[in-house]
Design an enzyme around this catalytic site. Structure first.
Site, mmCIF file in Angstrom:
data_model
loop_
_atom_site.group_PDB
_atom_site.id
_atom_site.type_symbol
_atom_site.label_atom_id
_atom_site.label_comp_id
_atom_site.label_asym_id
_atom_site.label_seq_id
_atom_site.Cartn_x
_atom_site.Cartn_y
_atom_site.Cartn_z
ATOM 1 N N ASP A 213 0.853 -1.188 0.000
ATOM 2 C CA ASP A 213 0.000 0.000 0.000
ATOM 3 C C ASP A 213 0.892 1.243 0.000
ATOM 4 O OD1 ASP A 213 -3.225 0.568 1.138
ATOM 5 O OD2 ASP A 213 -1.787 2.217 0.986
ATOM 6 N N THR B 51 -15.992 -1.998 -9.302
ATOM 7 C CA THR B 51 -17.172 -1.283 -8.827
ATOM 8 C C THR B 51 -18.338 -1.420 -9.813
ATOM 9 O OG1 THR B 51 -18.005 0.973 -8.539
ATOM 10 C CG2 THR B 51 -16.066 0.755 -9.884
ATOM 11 N N ASP B 52 -19.547 -1.235 -9.297
ATOM 12 C CA ASP B 52 -20.723 -1.228 -10.180
ATOM 13 C C ASP B 52 -20.801 0.068 -10.998
ATOM 14 O OD1 ASP B 52 -21.421 0.522 -8.133
ATOM 15 O OD2 ASP B 52 -23.393 -0.358 -7.751
ATOM 16 N N GLU B 53 -19.965 1.050 -10.629
ATOM 17 C CA GLU B 53 -20.043 2.340 -11.341
ATOM 18 C C GLU B 53 -19.611 2.213 -12.798
ATOM 19 O OE1 GLU B 53 -18.832 5.829 -9.213
ATOM 20 O OE2 GLU B 53 -19.026 4.838 -7.276
ATOM 21 N N TYR C 283 -13.284 8.419 -12.568
ATOM 22 C CA TYR C 283 -13.074 7.263 -11.674
ATOM 23 C C TYR C 283 -13.598 5.986 -12.320
ATOM 24 C CZ TYR C 283 -14.199 3.866 -8.011
ATOM 25 O OH TYR C 283 -14.338 2.698 -7.278
ATOM 26 N N LYS D 17 -11.651 2.587 -13.704
ATOM 27 C CA LYS D 17 -11.920 1.234 -13.208
ATOM 28 C C LYS D 17 -12.371 0.332 -14.370
ATOM 29 C CE LYS D 17 -11.815 -0.093 -9.533
ATOM 30 N NZ LYS D 17 -10.699 -0.644 -8.706
HETATM 31 N N1 LIG Z 1 -15.715 1.912 -1.253
HETATM 32 C C1 LIG Z 1 -16.661 1.436 -2.049
HETATM 33 O O1 LIG Z 1 -17.858 1.665 -1.818
HETATM 34 C C2 LIG Z 1 -16.303 0.569 -3.228
HETATM 35 C C3 LIG Z 1 -17.326 -0.069 -3.937
HETATM 36 C C4 LIG Z 1 -16.990 -0.904 -4.992
HETATM 37 C C5 LIG Z 1 -15.665 -1.094 -5.340
HETATM 38 N N2 LIG Z 1 -14.681 -0.454 -4.660
HETATM 39 C C6 LIG Z 1 -13.285 -0.716 -5.055
HETATM 40 O O2 LIG Z 1 -12.668 -1.358 -3.954
HETATM 41 C C7 LIG Z 1 -11.291 -1.017 -3.888
HETATM 42 C C8 LIG Z 1 -10.969 -0.469 -2.501
HETATM 43 O O3 LIG Z 1 -11.805 0.651 -2.250
HETATM 44 P P1 LIG Z 1 -11.699 1.455 -0.878
HETATM 45 O O4 LIG Z 1 -12.992 2.110 -0.671
HETATM 46 O O5 LIG Z 1 -11.129 0.582 0.164
HETATM 47 O O6 LIG Z 1 -10.630 2.563 -1.283
HETATM 48 P P2 LIG Z 1 -9.758 3.498 -0.337
HETATM 49 O O7 LIG Z 1 -9.572 4.767 -1.088
HETATM 50 O O8 LIG Z 1 -10.305 3.554 1.037
HETATM 51 O O9 LIG Z 1 -8.358 2.722 -0.243
HETATM 52 C C9 LIG Z 1 -7.471 2.646 -1.312
HETATM 53 C C10 LIG Z 1 -6.136 2.176 -0.777
HETATM 54 O O10 LIG Z 1 -5.248 2.040 -1.900
HETATM 55 C C11 LIG Z 1 -4.018 2.652 -1.573
HETATM 56 N N3 LIG Z 1 -3.407 3.130 -2.819
HETATM 57 C C12 LIG Z 1 -3.833 4.145 -3.604
HETATM 58 N N4 LIG Z 1 -3.002 4.283 -4.644
HETATM 59 C C13 LIG Z 1 -2.055 3.326 -4.526
HETATM 60 C C14 LIG Z 1 -0.940 2.946 -5.307
HETATM 61 N N5 LIG Z 1 -0.617 3.601 -6.428
HETATM 62 N N6 LIG Z 1 -0.179 1.908 -4.898
HETATM 63 C C15 LIG Z 1 -0.496 1.244 -3.753
HETATM 64 N N7 LIG Z 1 -1.526 1.563 -2.973
HETATM 65 C C16 LIG Z 1 -2.303 2.595 -3.362
HETATM 66 C C17 LIG Z 1 -4.371 3.769 -0.616
HETATM 67 O O11 LIG Z 1 -3.252 4.162 0.172
HETATM 68 C C18 LIG Z 1 -5.493 3.145 0.187
HETATM 69 O O12 LIG Z 1 -4.980 2.458 1.317
HETATM 70 C C19 LIG Z 1 -11.060 -0.001 -4.998
HETATM 71 O O13 LIG Z 1 -10.495 -0.686 -6.096
HETATM 72 C C20 LIG Z 1 -12.444 0.507 -5.333
HETATM 73 O O14 LIG Z 1 -12.524 0.896 -6.677
HETATM 74 C C21 LIG Z 1 -14.965 0.374 -3.610
#
Ligand SMILES: NC(=O)c1ccc[n+]([C@@H]2O[C@H](COP(=O)([O-])OP(=O)(O)OC[C@H]3O[C@@H](n4cnc5c(N)ncnc54)[C@H](O)[C@@H]3O)[C@@H](O)[C@H]2O)c1
Length: 334
Positions: free
Chosen positions: A40, A135-137, A160, A164
């Site tokens: 991370d 994501t569903d987006e 975004y 994705k």
């Molecule tokens: N949160 C939601 O509701 C949701 C829904 C569907 C899908 N997702 C997907 O789930 C995944 C996680 O989402 P989240 O909400 O936990 O996101 P978040 O933003 O809370 O966490 C993202 C993490 O990735 C790390 N990161 C960012 N860029 C990086 C890089 N270049 N190298 C290494 N680490 C990096 C950040 O430090 C962070 O810890 C994402 O891929 C997101 O698209 C999220």
């Protein structure tokens, strides 16, 4: 488990973020025989405090670094003999992607490419799994009716979701072209403990208890299907182990609410927990200028993952929201 190696070492990326930091402790607990390396970059969205509970576990290693860093990721594959990848790392906040899309292209597209390309070169077997979290987006916006399924067309509307969608296509192509053992899961909006302050539910709670206005975009009628993060973690574990190579799975909570309703529900919980001299916290709700290109509605038909793999959301929205509010009250109250 996927594959036949006796000892698995899974590279989990973005594990210090919201979903990753809920997932890793769950996954380690559920699968005592495996090792996890969490890569991370600790951007503003990553927080190691969310992983303190597993810090000392011998089968868990944290590495600070960027998924776009070819040399580092290659070294990690060699050093830890990585057997599988679960790719959470992403820039995840739609508002930020509208203001500055560049980092979304880098992390979400180039970063995913870097990971899967290194995995392709390193792995000699089709048993090694690459699970891409999406994501569903990517499916765009629904009207009043209908649901997204795995067969829905990709119609991403924000930088975004476009980034994705691009990464989903890359991952898909690595299955079709190279026969890699990939799965992709496309999930609806998550909520729960450890989410970054910038997101809707934490913003509502924080603003309410600090006596600030609770900002709601537009007319508050935009609808999302809310999934408790723990249910998502169970879904990911299930798909990682049992999902069919090359397939995608959509996950949702069967809990559709518009943003205004969410704000009111949070205020109802807060009204019961924290006396407020100014009356209901709902009085603090204020509509603000809408997000550019704000998708109207997302909703998921998750029957495939239920019928094929036996997963469905189990937390009710009421109990999940109560747990979430409790967690943030602990965080925000002095
Ligand atoms: N949160 C939601 O509701 C949701 C829904 C569907 C899908 N997702 C997907 O789930 C995944 C996680 O989402 P989240 O909400 O936990 O996101 P978040 O933003 O809370 O966490 C993202 C993490 O990735 C790390 N990161 C960012 N860029 C990086 C890089 N270049 N190298 C290494 N680490 C990096 C950040 O430090 C962070 O810890 C994402 O891929 C997101 O698209 C999220």
């Amino acid at each position: 488990m996927v594959g036949h190696q006796s000892k698995k070492t899974i590279l989990i990326t973005g594990g210090a973020g919201f979903i990753g930091s809920n997932f890793i402790p769950y996954f380690l607990d559920k699968n005592p025989g495996i090792n996890v390396v969490n890569l991370d970059a600790l951007t503003y969205a990553g927080d190691l405090d969310n992983l303190r509970e597993i810090d000392a576990q011998p089968n868990y290693t944290f590495v600070k670094g960027d998924i776009c860093d070819y040399v580092l990721v290659n070294q990690l594959f060699e050093k830890y003999k990585i057997t599988d990848v679960i790719n959470f790392a992403a820039e995840s906040h739609v508002d930020n992607s509208i203001n500055s899309p560049g980092q979304f292209i880098k992390t979400n597209i180039e970063g995913t490419f870097n990971l899967i390309e290194i995995a392709r070169n390193y792995w000699k077997s089709k048993n090694n799994r690459f699970h891409h979290i999406s994501t569903d987006e990517v499916y765009g916006s629904l009207g009043e009716n209908g649901y997204f399924t795995e067969a829905s067309n990709y119609q991403p509307n924000s930088p975004y979701s476009a980034s994705k969608a691009s990464s989903d296509f890359l991952v898909r192509s690595y299955h079709h072209t190279y026969g890699m053992n990939v799965v992709t899961s496309n999930c609806s909006n998550n909520y729960g403990p450890k989410q970054h302050d910038e997101k809707l539910i934490p913003t509502i709670i924080r603003s309410a208890i600090k006596g600030m206005k609770i900002p709601i975009y537009g007319n508050g009628k935009n609808v999302r299907d809310w999934l408790f993060v723990q249910d998502h973690c169970i879904g990911i574990d299930t798909i990682f182990k049992k999902g069919v190579a090359g397939e995608t799975y959509v996950l949702g909570g069967n809990s559709e609410y518009d943003n205004l309703t969410i704000a009111k529900k949070v205020c109802d919980i807060l009204d019961l927990k924290l006396a407020n001299s100014k009356g209901s916290y709902k009085n603090q709700i204020e509509f603000v200028e809408d997000r550019l290109g704000h998708d109207f509605r997302y909703a998921i038909d998750a029957s495939k993952v239920f019928e094929k793999l036996g997963w469905k959301a189990s937390e009710s929205f009421e109990s999940g929201l109560e747990k979430t509010v409790n967690w943030y009250l602990n965080k925000y109250r002095p």
